[in-house]
Design an enzyme around this catalytic site. Sequence first.
Site, PDB file in Angstrom:
ATOM      1  N   HIS A   5     -36.684 -25.072  43.138  1.00 16.11           N
ATOM      2  CA  HIS A   5     -36.247 -24.018  44.049  1.00 16.11           C
ATOM      3  C   HIS A   5     -36.659 -22.642  43.552  1.00 16.11           C
ATOM      4  O   HIS A   5     -37.053 -22.480  42.405  1.00 16.11           O
ATOM      5  CB  HIS A   5     -34.733 -24.060  44.266  1.00 16.11           C
ATOM      6  CG  HIS A   5     -33.920 -23.757  43.040  1.00 16.11           C
ATOM      7  ND1 HIS A   5     -33.454 -24.732  42.210  1.00 16.11           N
ATOM      8  CD2 HIS A   5     -33.509 -22.583  42.493  1.00 16.11           C
ATOM      9  CE1 HIS A   5     -32.775 -24.185  41.208  1.00 16.11           C
ATOM     10  NE2 HIS A   5     -32.811 -22.875  41.356  1.00 16.11           N
ATOM     11  N   GLU A  55     -32.614 -20.838  46.705  1.00 14.46           N
ATOM     12  CA  GLU A  55     -31.229 -20.697  46.258  1.00 14.46           C
ATOM     13  C   GLU A  55     -30.827 -19.242  46.458  1.00 14.46           C
ATOM     14  O   GLU A  55     -31.416 -18.335  45.864  1.00 14.46           O
ATOM     15  CB  GLU A  55     -31.100 -21.056  44.784  1.00 14.46           C
ATOM     16  CG  GLU A  55     -29.742 -20.753  44.183  1.00 14.46           C
ATOM     17  CD  GLU A  55     -29.738 -20.861  42.669  1.00 14.46           C
ATOM     18  OE1 GLU A  55     -28.996 -20.096  42.043  1.00 14.46           O
ATOM     19  OE2 GLU A  55     -30.485 -21.694  42.114  1.00 14.46           O
ATOM     20  N   HIS A  74     -43.661 -12.856  47.284  1.00 16.92           N
ATOM     21  CA  HIS A  74     -43.068 -13.213  48.565  1.00 16.92           C
ATOM     22  C   HIS A  74     -42.836 -14.718  48.662  1.00 16.92           C
ATOM     23  O   HIS A  74     -43.362 -15.490  47.872  1.00 16.92           O
ATOM     24  CB  HIS A  74     -43.972 -12.745  49.714  1.00 16.92           C
ATOM     25  CG  HIS A  74     -45.320 -13.390  49.710  1.00 16.92           C
ATOM     26  ND1 HIS A  74     -46.405 -12.820  49.096  1.00 16.92           N
ATOM     27  CD2 HIS A  74     -45.765 -14.565  50.221  1.00 16.92           C
ATOM     28  CE1 HIS A  74     -47.460 -13.599  49.244  1.00 16.92           C
ATOM     29  NE2 HIS A  74     -47.099 -14.680  49.914  1.00 16.92           N
ATOM     30  N   GLU A 117     -43.729 -14.209  54.091  1.00 17.38           N
ATOM     31  CA  GLU A 117     -45.021 -14.342  54.758  1.00 17.38           C
ATOM     32  C   GLU A 117     -44.935 -15.501  55.744  1.00 17.38           C
ATOM     33  O   GLU A 117     -44.467 -16.584  55.399  1.00 17.38           O
ATOM     34  CB  GLU A 117     -46.121 -14.627  53.737  1.00 17.38           C
ATOM     35  CG  GLU A 117     -47.489 -14.781  54.350  1.00 17.38           C
ATOM     36  CD  GLU A 117     -48.562 -15.071  53.311  1.00 17.38           C
ATOM     37  OE1 GLU A 117     -49.737 -14.811  53.606  1.00 17.38           O
ATOM     38  OE2 GLU A 117     -48.229 -15.566  52.204  1.00 17.38           O
TER      39      GLU A 117
END
Length: 140
Positions: A5, A55, A74, A117
């Site tokens: 994550h 998360e 990003h 994005e």
Amino acid sequence: MKYLHTMIRVQNLEKALHFFVDILGLKVSRKKEYPDGKFTLVFLTTGEEDMSEIELTYNWDQVEPYSIGRNFGHLAYEVDNIYDLCEKIQSMGVVINRPPRDGRMAFVRSPDSISIELLQKGNPLPPKEPWVSMPNSGEW
């Protein structure tokens, strides 16, 4: 090695969940509060087979906004129709910082200024107004 994550600290959990769940369409996979540590973790996925997660970490006592560093970069998501999604999220009050002028790529920001994005799945769509003429806004 397996990717698990990406963690993002958020200032306002309700605003962050509204953005990621209601606007972008991510799904909450799990949520846990830690009263002793005074924080909440919320994990989000696209709901697809690949369960890579974001998360969201909400520290209950955090008063000052977190600093924003460009070293993070990003998050990126592939979308079925970039024009339809940008129109939808713009109608919900989200600024399109980098419009999809090329039919391929756009950028927006979360309430905590995390750049997101959006990439068109497959080939770029043909250029289309109002996106072609829309200028960039802010940073992404």
